[in-house]
Enzyme design. Structure first.
Site, PDB file in Angstrom:
ATOM      1  N   LYS A   1       0.846  -1.199   0.000  1.00 18.48           N
ATOM      2  CA  LYS A   1       0.000   0.000   0.000  1.00 18.48           C
ATOM      3  C   LYS A   1       0.878   1.244   0.000  1.00 18.48           C
ATOM      4  O   LYS A   1       0.583   2.225  -0.683  1.00 18.48           O
ATOM      5  CB  LYS A   1      -0.925   0.005   1.227  1.00 18.48           C
ATOM      6  CG  LYS A   1      -2.049  -0.994   1.144  1.00 18.48           C
ATOM      7  CD  LYS A   1      -3.139  -0.742   2.163  1.00 18.48           C
ATOM      8  CE  LYS A   1      -2.702  -1.016   3.578  1.00 18.48           C
ATOM      9  NZ  LYS A   1      -2.451  -2.431   3.873  1.00 18.48           N
TER      10      LYS A   1
ATOM     11  N   CYS B   1     -12.114   1.825  16.449  1.00 20.09           N
ATOM     12  CA  CYS B   1     -10.899   1.005  16.343  1.00 20.09           C
ATOM     13  C   CYS B   1      -9.964   1.092  17.550  1.00 20.09           C
ATOM     14  O   CYS B   1      -9.178   0.180  17.767  1.00 20.09           O
ATOM     15  CB  CYS B   1     -10.142   1.288  15.043  1.00 20.09           C
ATOM     16  SG  CYS B   1      -9.214   2.812  15.003  1.00 20.09           S
ATOM     17  N   MET B   2     -10.006   2.150  18.323  1.00 21.47           N
ATOM     18  CA  MET B   2      -9.001   2.303  19.376  1.00 21.47           C
ATOM     19  C   MET B   2      -9.556   2.569  20.770  1.00 21.47           C
ATOM     20  O   MET B   2      -8.797   2.665  21.723  1.00 21.47           O
ATOM     21  CB  MET B   2      -8.068   3.482  19.030  1.00 21.47           C
ATOM     22  CG  MET B   2      -7.187   3.258  17.843  1.00 21.47           C
ATOM     23  SD  MET B   2      -6.285   1.695  17.912  1.00 21.47           S
ATOM     24  CE  MET B   2      -5.492   1.850  19.495  1.00 21.47           C
TER      25      MET B   2
ATOM     26  N   MET C   1      -7.163  -4.845  16.438  1.00 20.90           N
ATOM     27  CA  MET C   1      -8.626  -4.866  16.426  1.00 20.90           C
ATOM     28  C   MET C   1      -9.246  -6.072  17.139  1.00 20.90           C
ATOM     29  O   MET C   1     -10.353  -5.990  17.653  1.00 20.90           O
ATOM     30  CB  MET C   1      -9.147  -4.823  14.990  1.00 20.90           C
ATOM     31  CG  MET C   1      -8.888  -3.513  14.281  1.00 20.90           C
ATOM     32  SD  MET C   1      -9.479  -2.105  15.195  1.00 20.90           S
ATOM     33  CE  MET C   1      -7.942  -1.321  15.590  1.00 20.90           C
TER      34      MET C   1
ATOM     35  N   GLY D   1      -4.656   1.230  14.276  1.00 21.49           N
ATOM     36  CA  GLY D   1      -5.065   0.942  12.914  1.00 21.49           C
ATOM     37  C   GLY D   1      -4.817   2.081  11.955  1.00 21.49           C
ATOM     38  O   GLY D   1      -4.372   1.870  10.827  1.00 21.49           O
TER      39      GLY D   1
END
Lengths: 772, 83
Positions: A87, A176-177, A361, A398
């Protein structure tokens, strides 16, 4: 400088040679290319952090003719030392897809019509003003992102909390966190990891807890593998609910039944105590024991409220609590053999081994996310393996700035850049720095993310501004929230770079500058703040999210609070924001330092970065005169919590007999709105799929690629099967990546969340399968 | 009007001098590696005669141990093929 045909050929010639050099001389770097004088200027290079995960890899962006044309790893960045993942290497192509949003649009008579951006900004300001006049200050909201830059999040918080007086500020990092944050806060009283990536160069044992690092944090995983290759005393254990590429590369793969990591973590602690592997010197000096409420619910109903209550307990009570978690008892709950539980306990308990635990996650998107974070800290605290090189419970992030923008700036309903809205001292500090009346800052939090979208559906929120995120793909139990956003008297503003299902529900679309088309900062997983310049110009009328908010703030009459000019605003914002974190516990580096380096770790005290917090050898904030100081807690001790195993909110039964687990793949970033526009990444994984265990597939009569219907109590989706692909779930579980908007798997998922962190669980709900 | 790129390997310990030698030649662009004993050389000459002169000069460099071609493009040759 125009990129004519000849210049293009020279660029190709140079690239070919650089690539050949890379093959013949492994690790060869040409990072100082841009510094050469009297060269043709074929390409110039500037530093930036990658924007496609929370690792924070340093990249060099190659620019030619005003266009970003190449990416290479920055050899000067300690995070990745010149390496990138797929990526990262292709990231700049995400800037240039054909359907880039370059002009503002307003919905008129049901149609989106292009308008000058000034008209759109005028309309947004007018809507905020009128909505607040008619429905009160808490009828307007902003929903941002862990991909917001730090200045983006800072001005959003300043405008909404400081100027407009509503705490309706949330960000997708809640998804996510949030459990990582509440895990840190409850165990240590202060957020973010105590260790750093350098732990990987010291640890002997790595245990990944429900964390497919090989795909989600590939550069860090490579560093782990490189350590194993270089040193002969490194072991990697993958502890997960399905087999992945991480399992394949690990020395040992141990599978557990969903949700039962809680029980296994307690069983490990039981074994550590039973075998007297406790580090008593550490525990007696630096740890205290606590318990909280149990049977705490799942938040599936509107207006769900929960407040935990901590009670002190002694070691003996904690030891009695663990008697329910003998390896033999937990084997029955978890499916993990007692032998394997004892094996993991022995690794943590061996005083000669340094152990690092990684998670992301799998532990955070969990209806008991705070608890499982606490429980893994318990293990490290019992054996004293924490805050020293190689001994690290490490919560990975993430998104590129979930830490920097959401956790540090505090773009969550209860947070301020320093502290929380409920604390008068913290409100006073914010009011003073923001130059707003103290009464402006409401002492009551309003809505966390799931409840914010429920409020939009109910009509308690009438106006929402969404930036740098795609909730109409990512919200669990999605259909309710999409239908809510589409209701007649809701007004939705979306700032984004490409059309998405979220821009589909918008009344106004603002064209946003993306990543290196603006100056900004991100904050990565290891407390590292990373500055990037505006390297290329944004297209059309696109502007940074920060500047969009400033423009609206000024239209609302807050010129005094947002006085900066467009050529200096990022530096000015940073220096204002830094004031919130002054002091040895969180001092941030000055703007001039950030501009020069490939990231700086905080606390940055007297020109020095802090690599291991709470350890007096490294951390200048330690003041108790001992070797460790857990100064986040008033008692200067880290807290071990007695947290039980409780089942998931929904689990397979006779009607819905499979677990559904969702997640990501290495090729795509989150909802795929950027990476699906990069041809090489899109072609590698052109659509989503459902991973099915081969035996389950045989029973269903489904072969690879055949369409399968996934049905839950909330919705259904039909998609191709993947059997023996890169991931293999155990029998009774299916896995679906969520990157593909053609298959909205979140119409099937459940909006249950951890009652403490309010983070939804995307890893566990019940579904049934039908051959389509 | 040929364009070529090469990996230039310096004589022992002579990377910096090689870069200086190459950069002083017309039609040459030099990209040294930061961390390996290798230099990328890109040449862009206007015609065959100039190209041949440049090749001669490269052969005479004391600081150059070897030169490996990695990329080649020549307008004239392509035109010849098309005729």
């Amino acid at each position: 400088m125009k990129l004519n045909r000849r210049r293009f050929l020279k660029y190709a010639a140079a690239s070919s040679a650089v690539a050949t050099a890379g093959a013949l001389f492994p690790g060869a770097s040409f990072g100082s290319w841009q510094k050469l004088k009297n060269n043709s200027g074929i390409i110039s290079w500037q530093k930036a952090p990658c924007r496609f995960c929370g690792t924070g890899c340093g990249v060099l962006i190659g620019v030619s003719d005003g266009r970003a044309v190449a990416v290479k790893g920055d050899p000067n960045c300690s995070v990745n030392k010149g390496l990138c993942c797929m990526k990262g290497y292709h990231s700049v192509q995400a800037l240039y897809a054909k359907d880039r949003i370059t002009t503002a649009k307003i919905r008129k008579n049901g149609e989106m019509v292009e308008v000058p951006i000034k008209e759109a900004l005028d309309l947004i300001a007018d809507k905020i003003k009128k909505t607040m006049e008619k429905h009160g200050k808490d009828s307007v909201a902003i929903y941002g992102s862990g991909q917001w830059t730090i200045p983006d999040g800072y001005v959003a918080s300043k405008l909404f909390k400081g100027c407009l007086g509503t705490n309706n500020v949330e960000a997708n990092a809640r998804l996510c966190m949030a459990s990582a944050v509440t895990g840190f806060m409850t165990s240590f009283g202060i957020d973010e990891p105590m260790g750093c990536y350098e732990d990987m160069d010291h640890a002997n044992v790595f245990i990944t807890w429900g964390n497919n690092m090989a795909e989600m944090h590939p550069v860090l995983f490579s560093r782990m593998l490189a350590n194993r290759k270089r040193r002969n005393n490194v072991t990697i254990i993958d502890f997960a609910t399905r087999s992945t590429r991480t399992s394949q590369a690990a020395d040992k793969s141990i599978l557990f039944r969903p949700q039962t990591d809680l029980a296994v973590a307690n069983a490990i602690c039981y074994e550590i105590i039973k075998n007297d592997w406790v580090n008593w010197d550490f525990v007696n000096e630096h740890v205290s024991f606590h318990k909280g409420k149990t049977n705490i619910g799942y938040g599936t109903q509107d207006h769900f409220a929960f407040k935990d209550k901590a009670e002190s307990i002694d070691f003996e009570e904690y030891k009695r609590f663990l008697e329910d978690y003998t390896p033999e008892k937990v084997e029955k709950i978890s499916g993990v053999s007692a032998k394997n539980i004892k094996y993991m306990a022995a690794l943590y308990g061996d005083p000669d081994l340094k152990v690092t635990s990684f998670w992301c996650m799998g532990m955070n998107q969990h209806t008991r996310g705070t608890w499982i974070n606490n429980l893994v800290y318990n293990i490290h605290l019992l054996v004293g393996k924490i805050s020293t090189p190689g001994n690290s419970p490490f919560s990975l992030t993430g998104q590129p700035s979930a830490c920097g923008t959401v956790r540090e700036v505090g773009t969550l309903t209860h947070k301020l850049p320093h502290g929380v809205v409920m604390n008068e001292h913290h409100r006073k500090m914010a009011a003073e720095i923001w130059d707003v009346p103290l009464e402006n800052i409401d002492p009551k939090p309003t809505y966390h993310t799931v409840e914010m979208f429920r409020a939009l559906d109910r009509g308690d929120i009438k106006f929402i501004w969404i930036q740098v995120t795609n909730p109409m793909v990512t919200m669990p139990n999605l259909r309710r929230y999409r239908d809510g956003a589409l209701k007649d008297d809701r007004f939705v503003v979306v700032s984004d770079v490409y059309p998405t299902p979220t821009t589909d529900v918008a009344d106004v679309i603002l064209p946003a500058a993306m990543w290196v088309e603006q100056e900004g900062m991100f904050g990565n997983s290891e407390r590292r703040t990373q500055h990037f310049a505006e390297i290329v110009k944004p297209p059309g009328e696109a502007m940074s999210d920060t500047w969009q908010i400033i423009e609206v703030a000024r239209r609302l009459g807050f010129e005094k609070q947002f006085p900066w000019s467009q050529d200096e605003y990022i530096g000015k914002i940073w220096e204002e924001y830094r004031k919130f974190h002054a002091g040895p516990k969180h001092e941030m580096a000055p703007y001039t330092v950030l501009k020069k380096r490939s990231g700086v770790q905080w606390p940055f005290v007297d020109g020095k970065e802090t690599r291991w917090r709470f350890n007096a050898k490294y951390d200048p904030a330690c003041t108790n005169g001992k070797d460790f100081d857990f100064y986040g807690k008033k008692n200067h001790r880290a807290w071990i919590w007695a947290r039980p195993y409780e089942p998931a909110a929904e689990f397979p039964d006779g009607e819905y007999n499979f677990w559904l687990n969702t997640g990501r793949v290495i090729e795509h970033w989150h909802t795929g709105s950027m990476t699906r526009r990069i041809p090489v990444l899109h072609n590698a994984v052109p659509h989503s799929y459902v991973e099915i265990n081969p035996e389950d597939a045989a029973e269903l009569g489904v072969v690879n690629g055949e369409m399968v219907k996934i049905i839950s109590r909330r919705g259904e989706v039909t998609m191709p099967a993947s059997i023996r692909g890169r991931g293999v779930p155990p029998r009774g579980m299916v896995f679906v990546p969520f990157f593909d908007e053609s298959y909205l798997i979140n119409e099937v998922t459940l909006d249950a969340f951890c009652p403490i962190s309010k983070q939804p669980d995307y890893k566990k709900c019940a579904v049934r399968l039908e051959k389509a | 009007m040929p364009i070529f790129s090469y990996l230039a390997i310096p004589a022992n310990g002579a990377k910096e001098m090689l870069c200086a030698d190459l950069a002083s030649l017309s039609h040459c662009e030099v990209i040294p590696s930061d961390n390996r004993e290798v230099v990328v050389l890109v040449t862009d000459t206007p015609d065959k005669a100039t190209e041949e002169k440049l090749q001669e000069k490269l052969k005479q460099l004391q600081t150059l141990q070897s030169l490996s071609l990695t990329f080649g493009y020549d307008d004239e040759k392509i035109k010849e093929k098309l005729r």
